[in-house]
Design an enzyme around this catalytic site. Structure first.
Site, PDB file in Angstrom:
ATOM      1  N   GLU A 248       0.875  -1.175   0.000  1.00 20.28           N
ATOM      2  CA  GLU A 248       0.000   0.000   0.000  1.00 20.28           C
ATOM      3  C   GLU A 248       0.904   1.215   0.000  1.00 20.28           C
ATOM      4  O   GLU A 248       1.641   1.450   0.957  1.00 20.28           O
ATOM      5  CB  GLU A 248      -0.937   0.041   1.193  1.00 20.28           C
ATOM      6  CG  GLU A 248      -1.909   1.211   1.038  1.00 20.28           C
ATOM      7  CD  GLU A 248      -2.783   1.462   2.246  1.00 20.28           C
ATOM      8  OE1 GLU A 248      -3.941   1.025   2.228  1.00 20.28           O
ATOM      9  OE2 GLU A 248      -2.299   2.081   3.204  1.00 20.28           O
ATOM     10  N   CYS A 282      -1.842   8.331   4.303  1.00 22.10           N
ATOM     11  CA  CYS A 282      -1.913   8.218   2.847  1.00 22.10           C
ATOM     12  C   CYS A 282      -3.304   8.511   2.305  1.00 22.10           C
ATOM     13  O   CYS A 282      -3.439   8.921   1.155  1.00 22.10           O
ATOM     14  CB  CYS A 282      -1.448   6.830   2.399  1.00 22.10           C
ATOM     15  SG  CYS A 282      -2.273   5.467   3.241  1.00 22.10           S
TER      16      CYS A 282
END
Length: 482
Positions: A248, A282
């Site tokens: 990720e 993020c």
């Protein structure tokens, strides 16, 4: 506090004897130290994990795995407040977020504990006396490289599916958050049924441990959450051994605000989404795209909301946002913000360092700018801090085009009362997660991950489990009776 590495069931110092300091980002003062490992420590951890996997007791006993994980969750729940307090001290996030992170992590452990005993296999009789079987088996040793921004949640969402699948693991925590990681692993290691070598942890200040984990032929899976550039390096380093990868990576999350959005409800939620972990997440709100007809109204409301944000130590009552994680991160985001404010169309809210009693900490108030060109570097680049760009659009087509005009594809949100429009836009956006009238909601049961350069694989849910498994086809002919 002092942390040691965990190798083959023993808490040990680094082979070199080196130790490093853990720092409170609110004060820039040491709060403890940890054993700073290197390549030799990583190799010892991999050997221990490989031996534990080959023993088969853990890999082939789903009931054991489930019970160990359930007891682990119970122990963490009993210590939730203590662990949340340590998380605030070492990471800097506010206490309400730390408590929520702990609660989410505990929930996820229990979710994967349930899945541990329900890994499906398919048995088909393809013709009389001939059977085709698909077995889902643990991949082997899994290396987990954990970031500092949500060190508990991001550890758990890779460690728990790896354990549920039957893998053994080697863990490299971020150097900024070794102490909280140690306490989470210590609570697991207290279980006498957990055999030595199933879980190993090696901290470091450099890159040798991570490099050994990624390149070792004895590691079958690498799970990493972090920057796109580091993800690319991991892919390249892992290529010769053809490892399974779960990555990720970065994001540049957009929020699309339409003319029928509930602005009074939306603005506080977008503000919270922008400053979560001081903007060091993020999926944090990075760009807010607003329909022309509501642009000025939303800009005024966001300005007021951003100016009211209280920045300070995470333990302090009434604080909305804590410090940046360290001096290097603070310096980098300050430099990026300075470049952006020099060339943007308008600076709506100008952020800066705190003075007075908090000047020593890594505090930075948020910045909000307006800009119409989505190709600008600060609209494309992931700036990891409290910095948001306000943009405008005329219609759905322009909103989609501007949102998709990026190398990232991690997450986005849509704000509208029109359900048909919301689903139409959600289908059109090239993002792994799309929220409607919300932002940053995550559930253990829902797979998450990125499109494009935001990553590979899916975390959470059943697909998260499959990242740590291999599928084996068995063909069996048992003969047909005369």
């Amino acid at each position: 506090m002092k942390s040691r590495n965990l190798i083959d069931g023993n808490w040990v110092e680094a082979i070199s004897g080196e130790r490093a300091k853990s720092i409170d980002p609110s004060t820039a003062l040491p709060i403890g130290s940890f054993a700073a490992g290197a390549r030799a420590d990583a190799q010892a951890a991999i050997v221990a994990a490989s031996k534990a996997f080959e023993d088969c007791h853990w890999a082939q006993n789903p009931r054991l795995r489930q019970l160990v994980m359930l007891r682990w969750a119970d122990r963490l729940e009993e210590k939730l407040e203590e662990l949340a307090t340590l998380l605030v001290t070492e990471n800097g996030k506010i206490i309400s977020h730390a408590r929520a992170e702990m609660a989410i992590a505990i929930s996820e452990i229990r979710y994967y504990a349930g899945l541990a005993r329900h890994i499906p296999g398919n048995v088909l009789e393809v013709e009389p006396g001939v059977f085709s079987t698909l077995l889902r088996e643990p991949a082997g040793v899994a290396a987990l490289i954990i970031p500092w921004n949500a060190p508990v949640a991001l550890l758990i969402r890779s460690l728990t599916p790896a354990l549920a699948a039957g893998c053994t693991v080697v863990i490299k925590p971020a150097p900024q958050t070794v102490l909280i990681t140690t306490e989470i692993i210590r609570a697991l290691h207290e279980d006498e049924a957990l055999m030595p070598g199933v879980v190993n942890m090696v901290a470091e200040t450099g890159h040798e441990v991570a490099q050994e984990f990624v390149t070792s032929p004895d590691v079958a899976v690498v799970s990493f959450t972090g920057s796109n550039l580091t993800g690319q390096r991991i892919m390249a380093a892992a290529a010769p051994t053809m490892k399974k990868l779960s990555l990720e990576l970065g994001g540049k999350s957009c929020a699309l605000v339409f003319e029928d959005a509930d602005i009074a409800r939306m603005v506080p939620m977008l503000t919270a989404g922008a400053i979560i972990i001081s903007g060091q997440q993020c999926t944090a709100v990075r760009r807010i795209l607003v329909h022309d007809s509501k642009y000025e109204e939303v800009k005024r409301a966001l300005k007021v909301s951003f100016e009211q944000i209280v920045v300070g130590p995470g333990h302090q009552a009434g604080v909305d946002m804590g410090p940046m994680i360290d001096e290097a991160s603070l310096s980098l985001i300050q430099s990026n913000i300075l470049e952006a404010t020099d060339i943007c169309d308008e600076v709506i809210v100008s952020g800066g360092r705190l003075g007075g009693a908090l000047a020593r900490g890594y505090f930075l108030t948020p910045t909000l700018v307006a800009h119409d060109d989505p190709s600008a570097d600060f609209c494309q680049k992931e700036l990891f801090g409290p910095f948001v760009v306000l943009e405008r659009f005329a219609d759905e087509a322009e909103a989609i085009a501007k949102t998709n005009f990026t190398e990232y594809g991690l997450s986005a949100s849509i704000w509208t009362r029109d359900g048909a429009r919301a689903m139409r836009l959600a289908r059109a956006l090239r993002n792994g997660t799309v929220w409607i009238n919300d932002h940053n909601k995550l559930f253990a049961e829902a797979e998450t991950g990125g499109y494009k350069r935001s990553g590979l694989g899916r975390l959470h849910g059943h697909d998260g489990l499959m990242d740590f498994m291999e599928i084996k086809h068995i063909y069996q002919s048992v003969g047909v009776a005369a």
